[in-house]
Motif scaffolding. Structure first.
Motif, PDB file in Angstrom:
ATOM      1  N   ASP A  16       0.840  -1.193   0.000  1.00 39.54           N
ATOM      2  CA  ASP A  16       0.000   0.000   0.000  1.00 39.54           C
ATOM      3  C   ASP A  16       0.880   1.249   0.000  1.00 39.54           C
ATOM      4  OD1 ASP A  16       1.002   0.077   2.585  1.00 39.54           O
ATOM      5  OD2 ASP A  16      -0.888  -0.456   3.546  1.00 39.54           O
ATOM      6  N   ALA A  17       0.251   2.409   0.177  1.00 38.15           N
ATOM      7  CA  ALA A  17       0.986   3.669   0.100  1.00 38.15           C
ATOM      8  C   ALA A  17       2.074   3.759   1.168  1.00 38.15           C
ATOM      9  CB  ALA A  17       0.019   4.846   0.231  1.00 38.15           C
ATOM     10  N   SER A  18       1.786   3.270   2.374  1.00 40.07           N
ATOM     11  CA  SER A  18       2.784   3.330   3.448  1.00 40.07           C
ATOM     12  C   SER A  18       3.992   2.467   3.114  1.00 40.07           C
ATOM     13  CB  SER A  18       2.162   2.862   4.775  1.00 40.07           C
ATOM     14  OG  SER A  18       1.148   3.751   5.188  1.00 40.07           O
ATOM     15  N   ALA A  19       3.733   1.270   2.604  1.00 44.20           N
ATOM     16  CA  ALA A  19       4.829   0.374   2.235  1.00 44.20           C
ATOM     17  C   ALA A  19       5.641   0.957   1.092  1.00 44.20           C
ATOM     18  CB  ALA A  19       4.269  -0.994   1.850  1.00 44.20           C
ATOM     19  N   GLN A  20       4.978   1.513   0.107  1.00 38.01           N
ATOM     20  CA  GLN A  20       5.681   2.069  -1.045  1.00 38.01           C
ATOM     21  C   GLN A  20       6.556   3.253  -0.639  1.00 38.01           C
ATOM     22  OE1 GLN A  20       3.067   2.606  -4.517  1.00 38.01           O
ATOM     23  NE2 GLN A  20       1.813   0.915  -3.757  1.00 38.01           N
ATOM     24  N   ALA A  21       6.050   4.091   0.257  1.00 40.46           N
ATOM     25  CA  ALA A  21       6.842   5.235   0.715  1.00 40.46           C
ATOM     26  C   ALA A  21       8.046   4.758   1.524  1.00 40.46           C
ATOM     27  CB  ALA A  21       5.972   6.166   1.557  1.00 40.46           C
ATOM     28  N   HIS A  22       7.841   3.740   2.354  1.00 41.01           N
ATOM     29  CA  HIS A  22       8.922   3.200   3.162  1.00 41.01           C
ATOM     30  C   HIS A  22      10.013   2.610   2.273  1.00 41.01           C
ATOM     31  CE1 HIS A  22      10.868   0.263   5.967  1.00 41.01           C
ATOM     32  NE2 HIS A  22      10.690   1.259   6.830  1.00 41.01           N
ATOM     33  N   ALA A  23       9.613   1.870   1.260  1.00 44.38           N
ATOM     34  CA  ALA A  23      10.580   1.258   0.348  1.00 44.38           C
ATOM     35  C   ALA A  23      11.295   2.304  -0.499  1.00 44.38           C
ATOM     36  CB  ALA A  23       9.878   0.243  -0.551  1.00 44.38           C
ATOM     37  N   ALA A  24      10.572   3.333  -0.934  1.00 42.18           N
ATOM     38  CA  ALA A  24      11.153   4.356  -1.799  1.00 42.18           C
ATOM     39  C   ALA A  24      12.244   5.155  -1.100  1.00 42.18           C
ATOM     40  CB  ALA A  24      10.061   5.297  -2.295  1.00 42.18           C
ATOM     41  N   ALA A  25      12.184   5.217   0.230  1.00 45.07           N
ATOM     42  CA  ALA A  25      13.171   5.998   0.978  1.00 45.07           C
ATOM     43  C   ALA A  25      14.507   5.276   1.102  1.00 45.07           C
ATOM     44  CB  ALA A  25      12.632   6.312   2.374  1.00 45.07           C
ATOM     45  N   GLU A  26      14.542   3.990   0.773  1.00 46.31           N
ATOM     46  CA  GLU A  26      15.750   3.209   1.045  1.00 46.31           C
ATOM     47  C   GLU A  26      16.987   3.757   0.334  1.00 46.31           C
ATOM     48  OE1 GLU A  26      17.549  -1.331   0.771  1.00 46.31           O
ATOM     49  OE2 GLU A  26      15.411  -0.992   0.448  1.00 46.31           O
ATOM     50  N   ALA A  27      16.874   4.118  -0.923  1.00 49.20           N
ATOM     51  CA  ALA A  27      18.050   4.555  -1.685  1.00 49.20           C
ATOM     52  C   ALA A  27      18.738   5.742  -1.014  1.00 49.20           C
ATOM     53  CB  ALA A  27      17.648   4.903  -3.110  1.00 49.20           C
ATOM     54  N   SER A  28      17.966   6.662  -0.475  1.00 52.35           N
ATOM     55  CA  SER A  28      18.543   7.848   0.157  1.00 52.35           C
ATOM     56  C   SER A  28      19.121   7.542   1.532  1.00 52.35           C
ATOM     57  CB  SER A  28      17.485   8.949   0.282  1.00 52.35           C
ATOM     58  OG  SER A  28      16.455   8.568   1.169  1.00 52.35           O
ATOM     59  N   GLN A  29      18.837   6.363   2.055  1.00 55.87           N
ATOM     60  CA  GLN A  29      19.299   5.985   3.390  1.00 55.87           C
ATOM     61  C   GLN A  29      20.588   5.157   3.354  1.00 55.87           C
ATOM     62  OE1 GLN A  29      15.700   4.029   4.555  1.00 55.87           O
ATOM     63  NE2 GLN A  29      14.727   5.895   5.294  1.00 55.87           N
ATOM     64  N   ARG A  30      21.148   5.004   2.167  1.00 55.76           N
ATOM     65  CA  ARG A  30      22.388   4.220   2.025  1.00 55.76           C
ATOM     66  C   ARG A  30      23.487   5.093   1.434  1.00 55.76           C
ATOM     67  NH1 ARG A  30      21.666  -1.143   2.749  1.00 55.76           N
ATOM     68  NH2 ARG A  30      19.549  -1.973   2.641  1.00 55.76           N
ATOM     69  N   ARG A  31      24.718   4.863   1.885  1.00 55.23           N
ATOM     70  CA  ARG A  31      25.840   5.582   1.296  1.00 55.23           C
ATOM     71  C   ARG A  31      26.997   4.661   0.926  1.00 55.23           C
ATOM     72  NH1 ARG A  31      26.977   7.972   6.920  1.00 55.23           N
ATOM     73  NH2 ARG A  31      29.042   7.162   7.536  1.00 55.23           N
ATOM     74  N   ASP A  32      26.952   3.398   1.349  1.00 59.07           N
ATOM     75  CA  ASP A  32      28.032   2.459   1.051  1.00 59.07           C
ATOM     76  C   ASP A  32      27.457   1.241   0.338  1.00 59.07           C
ATOM     77  OD1 ASP A  32      30.140   0.721   0.912  1.00 59.07           O
ATOM     78  OD2 ASP A  32      30.472   0.571   3.081  1.00 59.07           O
ATOM     79  N   PRO A  33      27.630   1.132  -0.971  1.00 55.41           N
ATOM     80  CA  PRO A  33      27.062   0.005  -1.708  1.00 55.41           C
ATOM     81  C   PRO A  33      27.669  -1.342  -1.323  1.00 55.41           C
ATOM     82  CG  PRO A  33      28.522   1.283  -3.125  1.00 55.41           C
ATOM     83  CD  PRO A  33      28.356   2.062  -1.864  1.00 55.41           C
ATOM     84  N   GLN A  34      28.803  -1.326  -0.625  1.00 62.45           N
ATOM     85  CA  GLN A  34      29.463  -2.564  -0.214  1.00 62.45           C
ATOM     86  C   GLN A  34      29.124  -2.964   1.221  1.00 62.45           C
ATOM     87  OE1 GLN A  34      31.332  -4.561  -2.249  1.00 62.45           O
ATOM     88  NE2 GLN A  34      30.604  -3.145  -3.829  1.00 62.45           N
ATOM     89  N   ALA A  35      28.217  -2.248   1.864  1.00 58.84           N
ATOM     90  CA  ALA A  35      27.961  -2.466   3.287  1.00 58.84           C
ATOM     91  C   ALA A  35      27.465  -3.881   3.580  1.00 58.84           C
ATOM     92  CB  ALA A  35      26.963  -1.442   3.803  1.00 58.84           C
ATOM     93  N   ALA A  36      26.539  -4.375   2.770  1.00 59.40           N
ATOM     94  CA  ALA A  36      26.010  -5.717   3.015  1.00 59.40           C
ATOM     95  C   ALA A  36      27.108  -6.763   2.883  1.00 59.40           C
ATOM     96  CB  ALA A  36      24.863  -6.021   2.061  1.00 59.40           C
ATOM     97  N   HIS A  37      27.970  -6.579   1.887  1.00 59.00           N
ATOM     98  CA  HIS A  37      29.097  -7.495   1.709  1.00 59.00           C
ATOM     99  C   HIS A  37      30.016  -7.451   2.924  1.00 59.00           C
ATOM    100  CE1 HIS A  37      32.539  -9.525  -0.076  1.00 59.00           C
ATOM    101  NE2 HIS A  37      33.273  -8.489   0.238  1.00 59.00           N
TER     102      HIS A  37
END
Length: 285
Positions: A182-203
């Protein structure tokens, strides 16, 4: 505004304090993602003083000199320094997703520091509670949803390309991790890109991480405090059956499967989530 402390190796780390009531330290998951994705964890700040850590290399925290300190089993050291900084004796601890894994590591290393432990949608891998095919089956069970074809295509690409999957493809998989897209889930997911700064963090969280599940199971089997394991009905990782296996390891634990929820249960139904967690911690809304 964030507050700061200096960890064991000189790295300046941030935490966010909000709300009123007994302290609840919160460890975020999603390696490399700023803790802002947690919000107020469904409104738990109405019953607790939330102390939400920004892991090193995320949010307002600094990057460490040694990237190896981003490994999952090394992050509990930051939690212990935060406890000392806050002058907490025993305290309640909540971890989400990969943060639940960090919370389990902390509990095993410092069993007499915790009053209660809450593991939300994670922690199962520390004891080897992984069901072959569980993730795929959980995703397949959502096949009647209108978003399924696009999300399934993205999942297949992710399976084929692994760590080389483009971010936009990973983002297209997001509906699998919410109970309702729903709208809440979509907004929550859409914010993820701006909340990351290290693409290697998971690794870096997983690189070199080797868990002795036998030793961990033994350590968790004598913990002197109650544990709540909260799972989402539709969460593909961990699926509720994996959460149930984790619960069986602890001497005093309970499983709660939030109906209609995915990997972010406080987004799907904040009232249900807060009622369960606050009730377990002894502060019923």
């Amino acid at each position: 505004m964030p507050e700061f402390f200096t960890s064991y190796d000189g790295t300046r780390l941030a935490y966010h304090r909000s709300g009123d009531g007994p302290p609840l330290v919160v460890i975020p998951g999603d390696p490399g993602r700023a803790s802002t994705y947690l919000g107020t964890v469904g409104g738990l700040d109405a019953h607790h003083t939330l102390i939400i850590l920004d892991h090193r290399g995320t949010g307002a925290s600094s990057d460490p000199v040694d990237p190896a300190t981003l490994r999952g089993d090394r992050l509990p050291a930051d939690v212990e320094v935060l406890r000392e900084h806050l002058r907490l004796g025993t305290f309640d601890l909540l971890g989400h997703s990969a943060g639940a894994q960090v919370a389990v590591f902390y509990a095993a290393a410092h069993p007499h520091r915790l009053r209660r432990l809450v593991l939300v949608c994670g922690g199962h891998r520390t004891t080897g509670a992984v069901i072959d095919g569980g993730f795929a089956a959980a995703c397949q069970a959502r096949r009647e949803q209108s978003w399924y074809p696009a999300a399934r295509t993205a999942l297949d690409i992710r399976t084929a390309r692994g760590a080389h999957t483009p971010p936009q493809v990973i983002a297209a998989m997001a509906p699998f991790f919410y109970g309702s897209w729903d709208a809440s889930a979509q907004a929550h997911a859409a914010a993820e890109a701006s909340q990351r700064r290290d693409p290697q963090a998971a690794h870096r969280f997983h690189h070199g991480l080797h868990i002795d599940t036998t030793a961990m199971t033994a350590a968790l089997g004598v913990l002197p405090f109650p544990v709540l394991v909260l799972a989402g009905e539709y969460d593909p990782q961990p699926v509720p059956q994996e959460a149930a296996q984790l619960v069986a390891v602890f001497p005093d634990a309970q499983l709660h499967v939030q109906i209609g929820a995915g990997h972010y249960p406080w987004v799907d139904d904040p009232t249900a989530f807060t009622t369960t967690v606050a009730g377990f911690l002894g502060h019923v809304p």
